[in-house]
Design an enzyme around this catalytic site. Structure first.
Site, mmCIF file in Angstrom:
data_model
loop_
_atom_site.group_PDB
_atom_site.id
_atom_site.type_symbol
_atom_site.label_atom_id
_atom_site.label_comp_id
_atom_site.label_asym_id
_atom_site.label_seq_id
_atom_site.Cartn_x
_atom_site.Cartn_y
_atom_site.Cartn_z
ATOM 1 N N GLY A 1 46.548 42.190 37.694
ATOM 2 C CA GLY A 1 46.996 40.850 38.111
ATOM 3 C C GLY A 1 45.817 39.942 38.417
ATOM 4 C CG ASP A 2 43.352 41.041 41.532
ATOM 5 O OD1 ASP A 2 43.053 42.158 42.005
ATOM 6 O OD2 ASP A 2 44.219 40.309 42.052
ATOM 7 C CD GLU B 1 53.951 38.243 43.630
ATOM 8 O OE1 GLU B 1 53.614 37.660 42.571
ATOM 9 O OE2 GLU B 1 53.263 39.132 44.168
#
Lengths: 306, 314
Positions: free
Chosen positions: B236-237, B155
């Site tokens: 990730g959250d 990303e």
């Protein structure tokens, strides 16, 4: 512990009713909580404005199908509360019946929300559904006095009436009935409201026993929203830990309620300022701040065994 | 503490991703969490059955809905001194993302010190797993208004257009991201080789702070994190939520904030993999259902994470 609860209730973005009220306390007590949100609203309906979306019975069915397909539909508890829609409630019953086949020891804790203070605040056609379809498959129910009267057709004016209404409800299916609040006069005076509960248990030798209790709960001069949802969730938790001891389960449940309510009213009054009635926003339950009380409630209320 | 987080993420009935992954840990740490569920589904990304609730936030592509207006009205009643944070993660919808940016701008009027923690979820391991048209929206509209972002290596490459092959490349990419708007950038995982060997993955972070005398300082850190042989979803959250919490408590100390965040992750992951292996049995790979994060069981670790990971200051 690994106890899994399926909770089908409302979701509000801000504040504590429905699933927002039930989920955090149950998780803090170590329960796995799977939650189906029957609605998503900005806030509860006691505010001046509220907006959002509603889940239909078909959509509920679709979500449940997803759970079934993934073969993860083993639940120890189902918890439901405020609903406004007959077909949604009927779908809940269908789902519950399937879940009970998968796990015959599943316990269904049902708050049969119909109304209060003599008036219904859900559509009238929900009453026969609760009475004829839902309550018969529930294990633990938490009606208030008005709801107990509606479900049994029996007017409650004395403690004796209330006990008889509870017996009628026990005969309909549940093994545990708690009338969470009533207009009955408390022996401690009019600053207290009376709650009554009854639980039937079967001993190892097959004999049936019944424990009946009364609690005299201090009234608070404010309107709280979400307390009934918190009560049902905490009764689920404490009857889980004390399955044959309604007295202890209710003392812990009501004690937690007292701690949360005290903290909430104190905060609300600070926010509103002296002499000003707090707003609904200020009166949102201080659940997150009450974590320690939820985990280990100090008992501030004793139940009288009748 | 009375700190309010608006978290706009998915809801899953069962398991821990999106709002399910973020809410309980933040509540356990004392944050009030207002959660807008963008979708409600019964499983993770690959589940076919999901309800979109994007219309909760918008009435049409550019107009916010009545429910959003109502929510913002209630929020306006709050004191400007109450810290307000916004948290977003995985989304698949361009106009939804644009609506988040609009809402953020209104939130900043309500509370100018609002902090926006954004996980710019685009993909991983060289492949995008959201529609490609989200990339320019993240790059040109979202990242410029974010304060803290948590991209992975892929990303970071997409957002900067810079290929990352060495730690030097990664630091440069982070600097480019800092120049776009955020004051804190953490590359949560990368393919870079760790000094500790190939059983470790490398995370890198950088934070710019302004001293009382006006001087700008930058803290850069690296963490070498043990790899685990399993696919977790929702980590990730959880990372973004915990980084929100720990940077809130340690606003000028990225090293400590990251050490606590990564330590919490380690405790949760260890507990999860241990449980999953018990459930699956010896020699059998656990299923996704068995690998759901053991969040509820990790409450004590979330509240007070014992530090099991030290960050190296670069």
């Amino acid at each position: 512990m690994d106890c899994r609860v399926l909770s089908i209730q409302s979701h509000v973005v801000r504040g504590y009713v429905g699933n927002k009220s039930a989920t955090f306390p149950l998780q803090v007590l170590g329960f796995e909580v799977d939650s189906i949100n029957s609605v998503q609203f900005s806030n509860h309906t006691g505010y001046e404005h509220w907006k959002g979306q509603v889940l239909t019975a078909d959509e509920l069915h679709v979500l449940y199908e997803g759970i079934k397909l993934n073969k993860v539909s083993q639940y120890d508890y189902v918890l439901t509360g405020y609903t406004r829609d007959v077909s949604f409630l009927e779908m809940v019953v269908n789902i519950l019946q399937e879940l009970k086949i998968i796990n015959p020891s599943l316990v269904y804790v049902c708050d049969p929300v119909l109304g209060d203070n003599g008036a219904m605040y859900v559509p009238e056609d929900l009453l026969p559904v609760y009475r004829d379809k839902v309550v018969p498959v529930a294990d633990i129910i938490t009606p208030n006095q008005f709801e107990a009267e509606l479900l049994t057709g029996k007017k409650i004016s004395t403690e004796k009436d209330a006990i008889e209404a509870i017996d009628m409800l026990l005969a309909m299916g549940p093994h545990t009935v708690v009338i969470t609040s009533s207009e009955l006069l408390s022996p401690l005076g009019d600053q207290y409201l009376v709650a009554l509960g009854s639980q039937t248990t079967v001993g190892l030798d097959g004999t049936k026993k019944k424990q009946q209790i009364r609690m005299d709960i201090p009234k608070v001069d404010a309107v709280f929203v979400g307390t009934g949802d918190l009560f049902a969730a905490m009764l689920l938790a404490w009857t889980h830990h004390h399955p044959n001891d309604l007295k202890t389960a209710c003392e812990k449940t009501v004690s937690v309620m007292q701690h949360v309510i005290k903290r909430t009213i104190s905060y609300a009054q600070d926010m509103a300022g002296p002499g000003i009635r707090p707003s609904p926003a200020q009166l949102e339950l201080r659940l997150v701040q009450s974590k320690v009380d939820i985990e280990e409630p100090s008992i501030v209320m004793e139940a009288t065994v009748l």
